[in-house]
Design an enzyme around this catalytic site. Sequence first.
Site, PDB file in Angstrom:
ATOM      1  N   ARG A   1      -6.988  18.457   4.261  1.00  0.00           N
ATOM      2  CA  ARG A   1      -6.049  17.362   4.041  1.00  0.00           C
ATOM      3  C   ARG A   1      -6.821  16.215   3.401  1.00  0.00           C
ATOM      4  O   ARG A   1      -8.033  16.263   3.300  1.00  0.00           O
ATOM      5  CB  ARG A   1      -5.359  16.941   5.356  1.00  0.00           C
ATOM      6  CG  ARG A   1      -6.250  17.045   6.542  1.00  0.00           C
ATOM      7  CD  ARG A   1      -6.556  15.823   7.353  1.00  0.00           C
ATOM      8  NE  ARG A   1      -6.479  14.574   6.712  1.00  0.00           N
ATOM      9  CZ  ARG A   1      -7.522  13.863   6.339  1.00  0.00           C
ATOM     10  NH1 ARG A   1      -8.758  14.320   6.501  1.00  0.00           N
ATOM     11  NH2 ARG A   1      -7.382  12.686   5.781  1.00  0.00           N
ATOM     12  N   GLY A   2      -6.067  15.163   3.003  1.00  0.00           N
ATOM     13  CA  GLY A   2      -6.695  14.076   2.264  1.00  0.00           C
ATOM     14  C   GLY A   2      -6.516  14.370   0.781  1.00  0.00           C
ATOM     15  O   GLY A   2      -6.796  15.497   0.329  1.00  0.00           O
TER      16      GLY A   2
ATOM     17  N   ARG B   1       2.324  20.403  -0.552  1.00  0.00           N
ATOM     18  CA  ARG B   1       2.571  19.050  -0.020  1.00  0.00           C
ATOM     19  C   ARG B   1       3.029  18.167  -1.183  1.00  0.00           C
ATOM     20  O   ARG B   1       2.515  18.297  -2.298  1.00  0.00           O
ATOM     21  CB  ARG B   1       1.308  18.465   0.639  1.00  0.00           C
ATOM     22  CG  ARG B   1       0.942  19.174   1.942  1.00  0.00           C
ATOM     23  CD  ARG B   1      -0.128  18.442   2.711  1.00  0.00           C
ATOM     24  NE  ARG B   1       0.384  17.254   3.385  1.00  0.00           N
ATOM     25  CZ  ARG B   1      -0.395  16.364   3.999  1.00  0.00           C
ATOM     26  NH1 ARG B   1      -1.716  16.517   4.001  1.00  0.00           N
ATOM     27  NH2 ARG B   1       0.126  15.319   4.603  1.00  0.00           N
TER      28      ARG B   1
ATOM     29  N   GLN C   1      -5.804  11.371  12.605  1.00  0.00           N
ATOM     30  CA  GLN C   1      -6.939  11.549  11.676  1.00  0.00           C
ATOM     31  C   GLN C   1      -8.044  10.521  11.944  1.00  0.00           C
ATOM     32  O   GLN C   1      -9.219  10.803  11.753  1.00  0.00           O
ATOM     33  CB  GLN C   1      -6.467  11.404  10.222  1.00  0.00           C
ATOM     34  CG  GLN C   1      -5.612  12.530   9.714  1.00  0.00           C
ATOM     35  CD  GLN C   1      -4.140  12.247   9.856  1.00  0.00           C
ATOM     36  OE1 GLN C   1      -3.727  11.527  10.773  1.00  0.00           O
ATOM     37  NE2 GLN C   1      -3.318  12.793   8.983  1.00  0.00           N
TER      38      GLN C   1
ATOM     39  N   ASP D   1      -2.774   8.055  -1.414  1.00  0.00           N
ATOM     40  CA  ASP D   1      -2.331   9.384  -1.853  1.00  0.00           C
ATOM     41  C   ASP D   1      -1.681   9.344  -3.222  1.00  0.00           C
ATOM     42  O   ASP D   1      -1.640  10.339  -3.936  1.00  0.00           O
ATOM     43  CB  ASP D   1      -1.368   9.985  -0.835  1.00  0.00           C
ATOM     44  CG  ASP D   1      -2.143  10.412   0.391  1.00  0.00           C
ATOM     45  OD1 ASP D   1      -2.459   9.537   1.220  1.00  0.00           O
ATOM     46  OD2 ASP D   1      -2.482  11.606   0.489  1.00  0.00           O
TER      47      ASP D   1
ATOM     48  N   ASN E   1       0.095   5.609   1.239  1.00  0.00           N
ATOM     49  CA  ASN E   1      -1.003   6.096   2.081  1.00  0.00           C
ATOM     50  C   ASN E   1      -0.416   6.461   3.439  1.00  0.00           C
ATOM     51  O   ASN E   1       0.789   6.299   3.682  1.00  0.00           O
ATOM     52  CB  ASN E   1      -2.108   5.043   2.207  1.00  0.00           C
ATOM     53  CG  ASN E   1      -3.372   5.610   2.838  1.00  0.00           C
ATOM     54  OD1 ASN E   1      -3.844   6.684   2.447  1.00  0.00           O
ATOM     55  ND2 ASN E   1      -3.911   4.934   3.842  1.00  0.00           N
ATOM     56  N   LYS E   2      -1.254   6.938   4.320  1.00  0.00           N
ATOM     57  CA  LYS E   2      -0.813   7.410   5.633  1.00  0.00           C
ATOM     58  C   LYS E   2       0.109   6.424   6.321  1.00  0.00           C
ATOM     59  O   LYS E   2      -0.115   5.216   6.282  1.00  0.00           O
ATOM     60  CB  LYS E   2      -2.053   7.679   6.495  1.00  0.00           C
ATOM     61  CG  LYS E   2      -1.815   8.223   7.875  1.00  0.00           C
ATOM     62  CD  LYS E   2      -0.902   9.424   7.912  1.00  0.00           C
ATOM     63  CE  LYS E   2      -1.353  10.575   7.042  1.00  0.00           C
ATOM     64  NZ  LYS E   2      -0.288  11.582   6.821  1.00  0.00           N
TER      65      LYS E   2
HETATM   66  O1  MRU Z   1      -1.760  13.588   5.782  1.00  0.00           O
HETATM   67  P1  MRU Z   1      -3.170  13.412   5.319  1.00  0.00           P
HETATM   68  O2  MRU Z   1      -4.164  13.499   6.419  1.00  0.00           O
HETATM   69  O3  MRU Z   1      -3.491  14.326   4.166  1.00  0.00           O
HETATM   70  O4  MRU Z   1      -3.204  11.933   4.764  1.00  0.00           O
HETATM   71  C1  MRU Z   1      -4.402  11.463   4.206  1.00  0.00           C
HETATM   72  C2  MRU Z   1      -4.364  10.038   3.835  1.00  0.00           C
HETATM   73  O5  MRU Z   1      -3.356   9.370   3.953  1.00  0.00           O
HETATM   74  C3  MRU Z   1      -5.606   9.473   3.208  1.00  0.00           C
HETATM   75  O6  MRU Z   1      -5.737   8.133   3.517  1.00  0.00           O
HETATM   76  C4  MRU Z   1      -5.528   9.635   1.677  1.00  0.00           C
HETATM   77  O7  MRU Z   1      -5.239  10.955   1.342  1.00  0.00           O
HETATM   78  C5  MRU Z   1      -6.779   9.227   1.025  1.00  0.00           C
HETATM   79  S1  MRU Z   1      -8.050  10.406   1.270  1.00  0.00           S
HETATM   80  C6  MRU Z   1      -9.427   9.947   0.435  1.00  0.00           C
END
Ligand code: MRU
Length: 354
Positions: A48-49, A91, A202, A243, A253-254
Amino acid sequence: MGDRNLTLKWKGTSLELIDQRKLPFREEYLICRDAGSTARAIRDMVVRGAPAIGVAAAYGVTLAANQYTGDSKDEFLSLVRKGVHLLSKSRPTAVNLFWALSRMEKLLDKNIGESIDHIKQVLETEAKKIEQEDIETNKAIGRNGLIAIRGLAKNKLSVLTHCNAGALATAGYGTALGVIRSLHENHRIERVLVDETRPYLQGARLTSWELYQEGIPCTVITDNMAAFFMSRKEVNVVVVGADRVAKNGDSANKIGTLGLSVLARHYRIPFFIAAPVSTIDFDMHSGDQIPIEQRDGREVREVMGTRIIPDYIPVENPSFDVTSSKDITGIITEKGTIYPPYVENIAKLEQELV
Ligand code: MRU
């Protein structure tokens, strides 16, 4: 561990992914041998990320190609394209996934007249390049973040971050954590406040684990504690990843990032996004166009497998939110930090890239 690539390991005929669902208590690798299993690993959050998803997807395309043993070009091409399609459905929010797939597809189209073996070779080389570039990019983000942030206060800084934008979310070093690593290497970190990041945790599970291994002082707080620490002047700066960044600077972002940005504005705390240029979606004019992933409600109902909300109570699980560019102090990229006015400055960057 910063630039040690533990997120994914390319083995030629397989892709090994550290299973991020099991961290920090178990370090197990999941092996993907085709595009389908790579797409499932992305969907199920094994990897993920945003940047890590992009790199994994590029290898997923390579697996689709390398798996073919026949000699029909049409069959081969349709298998690879099917792989690209499967991966593109894994995703929806992180644009790095589509950016990496489009790089792979362009190369496929360019080499369409070549032999199957040649195309396999070219795709594998490109995936490796995407992985290597990501590490270099993150180091440049780290250096640019140091320039943007170190002047904010004379003393060491207390930095708040959300989710995991570290080595685990990338091919290595990290974006927001790359900036934090770089500040730490320059003795500018007092401590990092790590939001736990419900529902997937996370921050609690991954970011604290990374920072601890690097010897960077960190403290985990629950998401609802951020205002408390900000109100007591215990946060000097907020740094998070992204993202997808729209052309006007709005950044997805998250889930929870939006709330932090509003709080940071209220308490006059600088708020930075750290992200590679590949996270900017030059086709998206503003944040309200960014697709927001809705994940399974079980992630909200359960904490690490333990049910806390019964089935008859409705839950929602939007996985990302969008921070308005007016609340973003700067967007730290490998090409430098972008400051307002974002529409003009992101357009300038787009011009430089052509
Ligand atoms: O759902 P995730 O864990 O994939 O979400 C990740 C994030 O929101 C990160 O902050 C983003 O992808 C930046 S990663 C360098």
